[in-house]
Write a protein that holds these residues in place. Structure first.
Motif, PDB file in Angstrom:
ATOM      1  N   ALA A 242      48.291 -83.623   0.293  1.00 39.16           N
ATOM      2  CA  ALA A 242      47.638 -83.352   1.576  1.00 39.16           C
ATOM      3  C   ALA A 242      48.539 -83.758   2.744  1.00 39.16           C
ATOM      4  N   LEU A 243      49.193 -84.918   2.636  1.00 40.22           N
ATOM      5  CA  LEU A 243      50.111 -85.342   3.693  1.00 40.22           C
ATOM      6  C   LEU A 243      51.231 -84.326   3.895  1.00 40.22           C
ATOM      7  N   CYS A 244      51.699 -83.733   2.807  1.00 40.57           N
ATOM      8  CA  CYS A 244      52.789 -82.750   2.904  1.00 40.57           C
ATOM      9  C   CYS A 244      52.357 -81.496   3.654  1.00 40.57           C
ATOM     10  N   ARG A 245      51.050 -81.257   3.781  1.00 44.12           N
ATOM     11  CA  ARG A 245      50.562 -80.076   4.500  1.00 44.12           C
ATOM     12  C   ARG A 245      50.414 -80.341   5.989  1.00 44.12           C
ATOM     13  N   GLY A 246      50.805 -81.514   6.443  1.00 44.51           N
ATOM     14  CA  GLY A 246      50.601 -81.874   7.837  1.00 44.51           C
ATOM     15  C   GLY A 246      51.485 -81.112   8.801  1.00 44.51           C
ATOM     16  N   ASP A 247      51.296 -81.399  10.099  1.00 42.51           N
ATOM     17  CA  ASP A 247      52.043 -80.728  11.158  1.00 42.51           C
ATOM     18  C   ASP A 247      52.955 -81.719  11.863  1.00 42.51           C
ATOM     19  N   GLY A 248      53.452 -81.321  13.038  1.00 40.96           N
ATOM     20  CA  GLY A 248      54.359 -82.195  13.774  1.00 40.96           C
ATOM     21  C   GLY A 248      53.737 -83.514  14.159  1.00 40.96           C
ATOM     22  N   GLY A 249      52.426 -83.502  14.465  1.00 36.12           N
ATOM     23  CA  GLY A 249      51.756 -84.759  14.802  1.00 36.12           C
ATOM     24  C   GLY A 249      51.707 -85.704  13.620  1.00 36.12           C
ATOM     25  N   VAL A 250      51.476 -85.179  12.427  1.00 37.90           N
ATOM     26  CA  VAL A 250      51.501 -85.993  11.211  1.00 37.90           C
ATOM     27  C   VAL A 250      52.896 -86.569  11.010  1.00 37.90           C
ATOM     28  N   ALA A 251      53.914 -85.734  11.236  1.00 43.35           N
ATOM     29  CA  ALA A 251      55.293 -86.203  11.060  1.00 43.35           C
ATOM     30  C   ALA A 251      55.590 -87.384  11.972  1.00 43.35           C
ATOM     31  N   ARG A 252      55.155 -87.284  13.223  1.00 42.33           N
ATOM     32  CA  ARG A 252      55.423 -88.392  14.154  1.00 42.33           C
ATOM     33  C   ARG A 252      54.743 -89.683  13.697  1.00 42.33           C
ATOM     34  N   LYS A 253      53.540 -89.575  13.168  1.00 39.34           N
ATOM     35  CA  LYS A 253      52.848 -90.764  12.658  1.00 39.34           C
ATOM     36  C   LYS A 253      53.566 -91.338  11.435  1.00 39.34           C
ATOM     37  N   LEU A 254      54.069 -90.480  10.576  1.00 35.49           N
ATOM     38  CA  LEU A 254      54.780 -90.957   9.382  1.00 35.49           C
ATOM     39  C   LEU A 254      56.096 -91.637   9.742  1.00 35.49           C
ATOM     40  N   GLU A 255      56.716 -91.173  10.819  1.00 39.61           N
ATOM     41  CA  GLU A 255      57.978 -91.802  11.254  1.00 39.61           C
ATOM     42  C   GLU A 255      57.740 -93.202  11.810  1.00 39.61           C
ATOM     43  N   GLN A 256      56.566 -93.418  12.432  1.00 43.51           N
ATOM     44  CA  GLN A 256      56.281 -94.722  13.021  1.00 43.51           C
ATOM     45  C   GLN A 256      56.194 -95.787  11.930  1.00 43.51           C
ATOM     46  N   SER A 257      56.798 -96.921  12.159  1.00 42.88           N
ATOM     47  CA  SER A 257      56.756 -98.064  11.229  1.00 42.88           C
ATOM     48  C   SER A 257      57.300 -97.709   9.848  1.00 42.88           C
ATOM     49  N   PHE A 258      58.172 -96.705   9.783  1.00 43.42           N
ATOM     50  CA  PHE A 258      58.733 -96.284   8.494  1.00 43.42           C
ATOM     51  C   PHE A 258      59.456 -97.442   7.812  1.00 43.42           C
ATOM     52  N   ALA A 259      60.301 -98.117   8.561  1.00 43.77           N
ATOM     53  CA  ALA A 259      61.116 -99.182   7.964  1.00 43.77           C
ATOM     54  C   ALA A 259      60.268-100.355   7.485  1.00 43.77           C
ATOM     55  N   GLN A 260      59.084-100.554   8.077  1.00 43.15           N
ATOM     56  CA  GLN A 260      58.250-101.693   7.698  1.00 43.15           C
ATOM     57  C   GLN A 260      57.401-101.422   6.456  1.00 43.15           C
ATOM     58  N   ALA A 261      57.289-100.164   6.047  1.00 43.13           N
ATOM     59  CA  ALA A 261      56.490 -99.832   4.862  1.00 43.13           C
ATOM     60  C   ALA A 261      57.204-100.301   3.606  1.00 43.13           C
ATOM     61  N   GLU A 262      56.442-100.575   2.541  1.00 43.64           N
ATOM     62  CA  GLU A 262      57.089-100.988   1.288  1.00 43.64           C
ATOM     63  C   GLU A 262      57.751 -99.780   0.629  1.00 43.64           C
ATOM     64  N   GLY A 263      58.587-100.034  -0.393  1.00 38.52           N
ATOM     65  CA  GLY A 263      59.487 -99.019  -0.922  1.00 38.52           C
ATOM     66  C   GLY A 263      58.819 -97.740  -1.370  1.00 38.52           C
ATOM     67  N   ALA A 264      57.771 -97.834  -2.195  1.00 37.65           N
ATOM     68  CA  ALA A 264      57.119 -96.627  -2.692  1.00 37.65           C
ATOM     69  C   ALA A 264      56.505 -95.826  -1.557  1.00 37.65           C
ATOM     70  N   GLU A 265      55.973 -96.515  -0.550  1.00 40.71           N
ATOM     71  CA  GLU A 265      55.382 -95.797   0.579  1.00 40.71           C
ATOM     72  C   GLU A 265      56.464 -95.138   1.425  1.00 40.71           C
TER      73      GLU A 265
END
Length: 537
Positions: free
Chosen positions: A45-68
């Protein structure tokens, strides 16, 4: 919403998450980590997202644990295949150095899939992974090098011929062959569709539905040579037999695509039959005549599936025979669709022409231009008429109407500012800045086209869960809109739209004094809707 309800939404392939859904989806994915099948549904479902989803996924990327981080990167790469993701190159650079192996593998795969669409050169980074990383990451890097590599990659792949890992050897051999073939086929192979075919041909027009209307457009726009036989095969296919210039087929606006049909020889293993089919003189000569340079094609299969082993056997056999047609994954001019059940090969041009060149902006729920073209033909607007699209999205319906009948008075409204911005970009790309056209951000009931009403209301209304017309449910909301349209339509006017609730909207139309016509069904990504006209007497 409960976790179970959200999971059920994720199972619906029509569910396109928005930026506001990302936090809940990530939380649900973490909760389901011990249930891989369920977690995979959320990841899809996340892979079906749009540009807004992408921006949210980029936020705090480095702080997420490895699998996430791996999950986020996979989703970003899939989204980047549809819309620009500005921060992806920097994330890929960092992820190729990530201490988590899963993140490195996802970065390598993303580079291989996106390839030339990415800025900069990633070959050196992939070579480092292929030389220094652990075996799983090496395998992924070798595979990606087959798609983007150059001379340095060929040297490394040659050195892996004697590697003790058989799987790495296999992938290196495949990548080496891909690179060698890509280098050998560096010359472009543009299509040359203007020549008239030497012999009559069978042509398949594929459509979303309303096959009768597609056939009517073919009869109206094609020369007589193409119309020796016109046959509607259900709602989603029209077959032609005739002789003419394939460039004429590019002018049709209502089919999804067109393809030349040739026989798939019977008997034997499927790969052998495909080879025999593409080497058949009629198919080979036709594609050579319509291609300026070497003929390169890719295989696809009716019913889906990659069938990579079969494709690879076909490619190797054709290469060994130095065949006139080469099965290649880069710079191809044609797709050859294998329809085993019907015993045919359908050759589709990879260049779609410029019929929808105006579509420079799109949104997840916006109309496909072929659907907009179908509705415009049914509406049959006349110059000077007022045309209103109350849910204009990216403005495809308005643009297609103006192409049919220049000089219309076009009005588009939508409550989404993103839709209005996309519509303005498409209108500009279509060269309609000088037309009598206005685009306004407004609710459907506040944004009527003016006191004089409209002769044509033409629209693809919102149908998804996120875009319901109101709080009363979809059927009731659509019926309410029909009642509103009846008041807005000028005498003799018509509402042309697609409805998932044909009976309910027809009943509402008759109650409002409108005459109802149904024009067949349309497939909208698995949802079957009816192309309906409601006319004011």
């Amino acid at each position: 919403m409960s976790d179970q309800a959200l999971l059920e939404r994720c199972r619906d392939r029509g569910f396109t998450p928005g930026a506001r859904d990302v936090a809940r989806l990530l939380e649900l994915w973490r909760a389901l980590r011990r249930e891989p099948a369920q977690a995979k549904v959320v990841a899809a479902a996340l892979c079906r997202g749009d540009g807004g989803v992408a921006r949210k996924l980029e936020q705090s990327f480095a702080q997420a644990e490895g699998a996430e981080r791996a999950l986020r990167l996979r989703s970003l790469a899939r989204i980047a295949g549809r819309v620009p993701v500005a921060g992806l190159p920097e994330l890929l650079d960092a992820s190729l150095e990530d201490p988590e192996p899963r993140v490195v593998r996802e970065a390598v795969r993303a580079v291989g899939k996106l390839g030339e669409a990415l800025p900069g050169d990633y070959e050196d980074a992939l070579l480092r992974v292929a030389r220094e990383a652990a075996l799983p990451e090496q395998r992924a890097a070798v595979e990606a090098l087959g798609r983007i590599g150059g001379e340095a990659s060929l040297e490394l792949l040659d050195a892996l011929r004697d590697n003790p890992d058989p799987e790495l050897q296999r992938r290196a051999g495949r990548a080496r062959t891909l690179l060698e073939r890509r280098q050998a086929s560096a010359l472009p192979s543009p299509l040359a569709l203007a020549p008239t075919l030497e012999h009559p041909a069978e042509v398949r027009l594929r459509c979303r539905g309303a096959g009768r209307l597609v056939a009517e457009e073919a009869r109206a726009l094609l020369s007589e040579g193409w119309l020796e036989r016109v046959q509607v095969l259900g709602e989603q296919a029209v077959h032609l037999r005739g002789q003419g210039s394939p460039a004429e087929l590019q002018r049709l606006r209502t089919p999804l695509d067109w393809g030349l049909v040739f026989p798939l020889p019977p008997g034997g293993e499927l790969g052998e039959r495909v080879v025999a089919g593409v080497e058949a003189p009629a198919l080979a000569r036709t594609l050579q005549a319509l291609t300026d340079g070497p003929v390169r094609f890719r295989l696809s299969f009716v019913g889906g599936g990659h069938r990579r082993a079969l494709v690879w056997r076909v490619a190797q056999t054709l290469d060994a025979r130095a065949a006139a047609l080469r099965n290649d994954s880069r710079g191809v001019s044609w797709t050859v669709e294998v329809d085993e059940a019907r015993g045919r090969l359908v050759c589709l041009p990879r260049e779609r022409g410029d019929r929808f060149a105006y579509r420079v902006a799109s949104l997840p729920a916006s109309s496909h231009p072929t659907l907009a073209a179908l509705m415009a033909r049914v509406a049959a607007p006349r110059s000077g008429e007022r045309v209103w699209d109350p849910f204009c999205g990216c403005a495809a319906e308005l643009i297609e109407c103006e192409r049919l009948a220049p000089g219309l008075r076009l009005r588009g409204t939508d409550r989404s500012p993103e839709a209005i911005a996309a519509a303005r970009a498409n209108v500009a790309a279509a060269g309609l800045e000088g037309a009598d056209l206005s685009l306004t951000q407004a609710d459907v009931y506040a944004g009527s086209p003016g006191p004089e009403g409209a002769e044509v209301i033409l629209t693809n209304p919102p149908m998804g869960r996120r875009t319901a017309l109101g709080a009363d449910g979809l059927h009731a909301s659509l019926a309410r809109f029909v009642d509103h349209a009846a008041r807005v339509l000028a005498p003799g006017g018509r509402l042309v739209w697609v409805t998932p609730s044909a009976r309910a909207t027809a009943k509402a139309g008759r109650s409002a004094g409108l005459r109802v016509e149904d024009h067949g069904w349309i497939d909208m990504s698995g949802m079957q809707v009816t192309l309906q006209v409601l006319r004011r007497r």
